[in-house]
Motif scaffolding. Structure first.
Motif, PDB file in Angstrom:
ATOM      1  N   ALA A 234      -7.760   7.431  -5.355  1.00 53.75           N
ATOM      2  CA  ALA A 234      -8.180   6.033  -5.731  1.00 53.75           C
ATOM      3  C   ALA A 234      -6.945   5.063  -5.127  1.00 53.75           C
ATOM      4  CB  ALA A 234      -8.475   5.729  -7.123  1.00 53.75           C
TER       5      ALA A 234
ATOM      6  N   ALA B  26      -3.891   9.026  -7.158  1.00 51.65           N
ATOM      7  CA  ALA B  26      -4.694   8.728  -8.540  1.00 51.65           C
ATOM      8  C   ALA B  26      -6.065   9.368  -8.227  1.00 51.65           C
ATOM      9  CB  ALA B  26      -4.973   7.234  -8.445  1.00 51.65           C
TER      10      ALA B  26
ATOM     11  N   ALA C 279      -8.787   8.401 -12.098  1.00 48.13           N
ATOM     12  CA  ALA C 279      -7.556   8.008 -11.749  1.00 48.13           C
ATOM     13  C   ALA C 279      -6.237   8.572 -12.571  1.00 48.13           C
ATOM     14  CB  ALA C 279      -7.558   6.387 -12.138  1.00 48.13           C
TER      15      ALA C 279
END
Ligand code: ATP
Ligand code: MG
Length: 577
Positions: free
Chosen positions: A239, A395, A400
């Motif tokens: 992420a 992440a 995450a």
């Protein structure tokens, strides 16, 4: 089976070329013998394990509705030319000619042959879905054959191919195989985890690899302990939060960085963290230069890059090409006004909006600071993409949480192929309106011989292998300590026949050897259950039964008459075998 009637040769010495534990044990236990680099013979014990793994594979393939066939190893070049892979496979494929100069490959895989066969046998939708498979030797001229059976030139693969009328059907076939694979590996006593993988040039991009997590693994796996996300590093994502650094008002400014080429060197020289830099690399992509920019503390993922650019060939450009394209040597190149203004520049998505970075100045010995990628470079919006390798702590793209990086051994892979192969071969079926439609394909491989070694890698201790019961060369070893004493030998023999009659494969170590030597060999080879039958023990009350994985304190002594029941119980077969 009597030890003296079979062919078992254990070695005390570790083979010089064995780097990983499973390779050492495989050879020391006498399961295989090396014939040449990347080429092994399976000796009787190794052959038994291989046969047991194959039997499990066959049962699960049958349960999944797949039909076994066997196709030739020697595959005519025409089939490979039909899909363009005669060239694409490059040096990895072994090639040869017959006396009439016809070209052949020694099959490294068999999508072409199976597509050709399906085209010949399928005419109507009524014959679909169809999944056919073989367990056949495959040949690959690996750049670095190593680690014993893990990466050999000749290896045993189970390869299955599914043919469906539509995408829904193909999806169903895919997941049926996926679940069959879970069962195969579990039944082999192996913990293999499915991970998302890169499909390479196989077709559709949906694919999972099954990995045995082990330090000796050649693949990196991004792993999220929180949500279960698992992906090969070739494909793994993170992420990324778009950089929102404050706009950099100052204009780019040259900084002399003599001799500082690498990010580590310049960052040391300028006293800035590596993430303040943009790493710029020039690649030769199908004959053209492309500059690739990633954050200074990250590496380019060439698999993602190749896919993003739709490239056939991709490698770092040589010095002269770098100089011509940018005006500087590697280490001082950057995305701001390179010499070749028409060169395509692509950048990692995490650099979108990056401000105040340091980049190479396209002038030897200099960098530029205060660079705003949006203001100062010609990188197009569409040329930002995920181009980096995920690192530990990144992440998770789903939840995450911090990703971990593990090592994995790929024991199998399932692919959706779409119509890549059926199109090349015009492998069609007729629907109920008698229209011709391309079959939708999938392909599914298990490295049977690699699986054998992966089991050892996952399951051993300092003394040797710990075979899971289902794949052990023999489930029981009877240590006959006094083969010369008739009544002792008789008890061992009776026990052996009784166990064999209950379907438990048993080997009797009837060698005239010291007990220590026999126990060492039994531990090294790793038979799951050891029964000790000796004059002394019998006089003291009976035979000793011990599981390989348990220590001496768990040894049980039972009367010879109770030994069969005790062994069965040890194997978890309590009365049913
Ligand atoms: P790798 O990435 O390890 O080279 P691959 O992805 O090229 O393998 P596939 O084409 O997916 O291999 O083949 C199916 C299976 O065959 C693999 O999952 C692996 O278990 C096994 N395999 C592939 N190459 C070898 C080899 N050289 N030696 C032993 N087993 C192999
Ligand atoms: Mg693979």
């Amino acid at each position: 089976m009597k030890w003296t009637r079979t062919l078992i040769q254990t070695l005390r010495e570790t083979p010089a070329d064995a780097e990983i534990e499973s390779h050492k044990l495989l050879v020391r236990a006498g399961l295989v013998r090396k014939v040449a680099g990347g080429l092994y013979a399976y000796m009787p014990l190794g052959m038994r394990v291989l046969a047991k793994i194959q039997a499990i594979v066959r049962e699960e393939m049958a349960a999944a509705g797949a039909l076994e066939i066997v196709a030739p190893i020697l595959q005519p070049a025409e089939l490979w030319k039909t899909t363009g892979r005669w060239d694409a496979m490059g040096a990895n494929m072994f090639r040869l000619r017959d006396r009439a100069e016809h070209e052949y490959a020694l099959g490294p895989t068999a999508e072409e042959v199976f597509s050709f066969l399906a085209k010949g046998v399928v005419s109507s939708y009524r014959q679909l879905p169809l999944t056919i498979y073989q367990i056949q030797w495959k040949f690959r001229d690996e750049t670095r054959p190593r680690f014993g059976l893990m990466r050999s030139k000749e290896f045993l693969m189970k390869d299955a191919y599914s043919f469906d009328v539509d995408a829904d059907g193909a999806d169903k076939s895919y997941w049926t195989m996926y679940h069959a694979y879970e069962k195969v590996f579990a039944r082999c006593g192996l913990k293999a985890v499915p991970v998302q993988a890169d499909g390479g040039d196989m077709g559709d991009s949906t694919t999972h690899e099954f990995h045995v997590l082990a330090d000796a693994g050649e693949d990196g796996i991004a792993w999220c302990a929180k949500c279960g996300y698992a992906a090969n590093l070739e494909r793994a994502e993170r992420a990324t939060s778009v950089v929102s650094s404050a706009p950099c008002a100052a204009l780019p400014e040259e900084v002399a960085t003599p001799g500082a080429r690498t990010i580590a060197e310049v960052s040391g020289f300028m006293g800035l963290g590596e993430d303040a830099f943009v790493k710029s690399l020039v690649y030769a992509v199908d004959g053209k230069c492309v500059m690739v920019c990633v954050p200074g503390d990250r590496d380019v993922n060439e698999v993602k890059l190749k896919r993003f650019l739709g490239a056939k060939e991709l490698a770092l450009a040589d010095n002269s090409a770098v100089l011509a394209a940018t005006g500087a040597n590697a280490g001082f190149v950057g995305p701001v006004k390179p010499a070749d203004a028409a060169m395509r520049i692509v950048a990692d998505v995490s650099l979108k909006g990056a401000e105040g970075r340091v980049v190479g100045a396209n002038k030897d010995g200099f960098h530029l600071r205060n660079v705003s990628l949006a203001r100062d470079t010609a990188i197009a919006g569409a040329d930002y993409a995920d181009l980096t390798i995920v690192k530990a702590g990144d992440a998770c793209p789903h939840c995450a949480a911090a990703l971990e990086i593990k090592r994995g051994i790929e024991v199998g892979q399932v692919f959706k192929l779409g119509v890549k192969y059926s199109k090349a071969f015009n492998a069609v079926y007729k629907n109920d309106n008698l229209e011709e439609k391309l079959m939708i394909m999938g392909c599914y491989g298990i490295g049977v011989s690699r699986t054998l070694q992966a089991i050892i890698e996952q399951s051993h201790d300092k003394d040797g292998i710990l075979w899971p019961d289902a794949v052990a060369p023999y489930r029981v070893v009877i240590e006959l300590l006094d083969p010369g004493v008739a009544e002792v030998a008789k008890i061992a023999e009776t026990l052996e026949s009784a166990l064999e009659a209950r379907g438990v494969d048993t080997i009797v170590d009837d060698r005239e050897e010291r007990p220590g030597v026999k126990f060492k060999d039994a531990d090294l080879i790793g038979f799951p259950v050891r029964v000790v039958v000796g004059a002394k023990g019998l006089a003291a009350g009976g035979v000793e039964i011990k599981r390989r994985c348990e220590d001496k304190s768990k040894t049980r002594v039972v009367a010879p008459g109770d030994a069969v029941a005790a062994v069965l119980e040890c194997l978890g077969l309590g009365g049913e075998a």
